[in-house]
Design a protein around this motif. Sequence first.
Motif, PDB file in Angstrom:
ATOM      1  N   ALA A  13       0.847  -1.200   0.000  1.00  0.00           N
ATOM      2  CA  ALA A  13       0.000   0.000   0.000  1.00  0.00           C
ATOM      3  C   ALA A  13       0.879   1.245   0.000  1.00  0.00           C
ATOM      4  O   ALA A  13       1.946   1.279   0.602  1.00  0.00           O
ATOM      5  CB  ALA A  13      -0.889   0.007   1.239  1.00  0.00           C
ATOM      6  N   ALA A  14       0.415   2.209  -0.690  1.00  0.00           N
ATOM      7  CA  ALA A  14       1.172   3.461  -0.764  1.00  0.00           C
ATOM      8  C   ALA A  14       1.111   4.139   0.599  1.00  0.00           C
ATOM      9  O   ALA A  14       0.072   4.188   1.234  1.00  0.00           O
ATOM     10  CB  ALA A  14       0.586   4.361  -1.834  1.00  0.00           C
ATOM     11  N   THR A  15       2.242   4.617   1.049  1.00  0.00           N
ATOM     12  CA  THR A  15       2.268   5.285   2.343  1.00  0.00           C
ATOM     13  C   THR A  15       1.512   6.604   2.206  1.00  0.00           C
ATOM     14  O   THR A  15       1.679   7.343   1.237  1.00  0.00           O
ATOM     15  CB  THR A  15       3.710   5.552   2.792  1.00  0.00           C
ATOM     16  OG1 THR A  15       4.358   6.321   1.805  1.00  0.00           O
ATOM     17  CG2 THR A  15       4.443   4.269   3.030  1.00  0.00           C
ATOM     18  N   PRO A  16       0.652   6.901   3.210  1.00  0.00           N
ATOM     19  CA  PRO A  16      -0.133   8.131   3.087  1.00  0.00           C
ATOM     20  C   PRO A  16       0.760   9.353   3.249  1.00  0.00           C
ATOM     21  O   PRO A  16       1.710   9.349   4.028  1.00  0.00           O
ATOM     22  CB  PRO A  16      -1.145   8.028   4.219  1.00  0.00           C
ATOM     23  CG  PRO A  16      -0.544   7.088   5.198  1.00  0.00           C
ATOM     24  CD  PRO A  16       0.320   6.159   4.401  1.00  0.00           C
ATOM     25  N   ALA A  17       0.403  10.347   2.554  1.00  0.00           N
ATOM     26  CA  ALA A  17       1.171  11.591   2.644  1.00  0.00           C
ATOM     27  C   ALA A  17       0.632  12.396   3.828  1.00  0.00           C
ATOM     28  O   ALA A  17      -0.560  12.624   3.946  1.00  0.00           O
ATOM     29  CB  ALA A  17       1.034  12.383   1.363  1.00  0.00           C
TER      30      ALA A  17
END
Length: 162
Positions: A13-17
């Motif tokens: 999963a893309a790390t949240p900004a």
Amino acid sequence: MPRPPMPAARPPAATPAVEPPSPDVDLADEASPLPGVHRGGFLRLPTAPVSVTTTQTAPAEPGTEDDPPSVTAQWLMPEPAGPQRGLAAWALVFSIAGLVVSLFVGWGFPIGLVGIVSAILALRRPLESRAVAIWALVLGAVSLLYSAGWLWFAFSRLAAAG
């Protein structure tokens, strides 16, 4: 038998900004204070005793603020109230009322019972009038006798009629 195919691995999963805080947000210190921790401001507990003086200076009369107050008022504790009296009198009132009611109906015996109990309690108290309490006790007992007579008469007539 063929094995079912393994599911394909999910892509990570893309790390949240995370955006930096806006300028109107106050940043917390290293550790947030716990409830009840002293934060400054008060130097004593809110329930600490307050010093009280027994002599107070009376306020000045209106229009004479220039003169120093010459009258001092002494504030004293009021005298404690003494033991209450009057239970014997109430017992006598209930006993007389019970006697009057029991002359006409038999169901007035609870009033006489209240008079008797009050008279007994008044006899046990040192400040009550013993004579009044004894009169209340005797009249309450007489009211119970009259009530018992009326009830006996009513039940005997009911049994004779039934």
